[in-house]
Design a protein around this motif. Structure first.
Motif: not given
Length: 383
Positions: A230-234, A242-253, A262-265, A276-280
């Motif tokens: 997942v990527r955060l964009w401005d 702005v940031r890239t979030y890792h953790g999943h092992e498959g397509d993020v649908n 402040h967070r997203f699922g 995920f915490d958007m800021r950290t």
């Protein structure tokens, strides 16, 4: 001049180096994260949500599509829903009465996504034609009953997988695509304002499947991709994520901002939802179910939505289940797929009404179902 073989060798070495650094970063993050939301909440003595099958009642089944339902969206203020189907039509529904107010035949039947404009007067859709079409619901239909397209947004080089209007801005729309990019559009002129990803090195490296705009700060949005990130964009800085979030092992649908902004699922092909915490950049929680009895693999998560308080996470699955998760304790409080009047097929999409009073689900069984809440839900708080 370097030979092709030398370049391939350097590329392989660079890739191995990046993967090694990524793994070290993942390990370092795991060392820093000594707990998650669920463990902390249980230590604090947080009570589980009391939630029964009678607390979320199916009050409407919307029938009218002749093909699989792929996407839906609620209008921000009124009780209207727009749905997109394999039958090549958009249908606008009155969720209170089940009445169809519009049935729009599309020029390209291979539609994958749809969205309401903030004022509820227009709808957008996109799919395998690599374009996003805008329809003004106040337009007069032609002799055959077809509604004219008011604007076609062209520029993507792959299918349009998702679209969302910027909240409170009828003239701004963000799309995601199989061309690995997201685009911010000026709906009035049909021009691209910004392109996110593509030639830029911080962009996605595979198809982008979903976007979610932060309603608390509409300059920020997240995108989920088949590259498992997942990527955060401005929107003011399109040249890099702005940031890239890792953790999943498959397509993020599916991606969806938490109500507090402040967070997203996320929901993934790997069968898990994550918070995920958007800021950290930290992963706060994993919501993982048990494998089906006759299958070691987890059903894919196709779509997610939060309750208005954030205490509940709704997740649709490829096997027809629709889990209601307690976001604090990471426990399933209800499976809508086991109830009467449940769908008979894959849950392809779901969405929460703007006031949080109703949940709509769409399925490959060609139907949509509207469920209403019968009680006030617990707020999301770890304090």
């Amino acid at each position: 001049m370097a030979s092709v073989a030398d370049l391939k060798e350097k590329h392989a070495a660079a890739t191995a180096s990046v993967n090694s650094l990524r793994e070290r970063l993942r390990q370092r993050r795991e060392m820093l994260l000594d707990t998650d939301v669920a463990r902390y909440s249980k230590v604090q003595g947080r009570a589980p949500v009391s939630f029964n099958p009678t607390d979320l009642v199916c009050c409407r089944t919307l029938q009218g599509h002749s093909g699989k339902v792929y996407s839906l969206d609620w209008t921000p203020e009124k009780n209207w829903i727009v749905s997109a189907s394999q039958d090549g039509r958009l249908i606008v529904w009155n969720a209170l009465t089940s009445q169809k107010t519009h049935a729009i035949k599309l020029h390209c039947p291979w539609v994958m996504t749809c969205a309401f404009a903030p004022n509820g007067q227009s709808v957008a859709c996109g799919g395998l034609d690599s374009a996003c079409s805008i329809f003004n619901l106040n337009s007069q239909a032609d002799r055959d009953g077809n509604m004219p397209v008011s604007r076609i947004l062209t520029g993507h080089k792959g299918y349009v997988s998702s679209c969302q209007y910027v909240p409170d801005q009828e003239t701004r729309l963000i799309t995601s695509s199989g061309d690995q990019t997201c685009v911010l559009w000026d709906v009035t002129t049909g021009q691209r304002i910004s392109i996110f990803g593509g030639e830029f090195p911080s962009g996605h490296t595979a198809d982008v499947q979903s976007v979610s705009i932060n309603s608390s700060n509409t300059n920020m949005f997240v995108s989920g991709s088949c590259d498992a990130t997942v990527r955060l964009w401005d929107i003011r800085i399109a040249s890099r994520a702005v940031r890239t979030y890792h953790g999943h092992e498959g397509d993020v649908n599916s991606v969806k901002f938490f109500p507090d902004g402040h967070r997203f699922g996320t929901g993934s092909e790997d069968g898990t939802c994550r918070l995920f915490d958007m800021r950290t950049g930290h992963q706060l929680q994993v919501y993982s179910r048990e494998p089906d009895r006759n299958d070691n693999e987890l059903p894919a998560v196709t779509s997610i939505a939060f309750s208005i308080s954030g205490r509940l996470l709704f997740a649709g699955y490829s096997n027809g289940d629709c889990y209601v998760w307690d976001t604090l304790l990471a426990e399933v409080v209800l499976n809508l797929g086991n109830l009467q009047n449940s769908h008979d097929g894959r849950i392809s999409c779901l969405g929460m009404s703007s006031d949080g009073s109703a949940l709509c689900t769409g399925s490959w069984d060609k139907n949509l179902k509207v469920r209403t809440f019968k009680k006030r839900l617990f707020p999301f708080t770890t304090s």
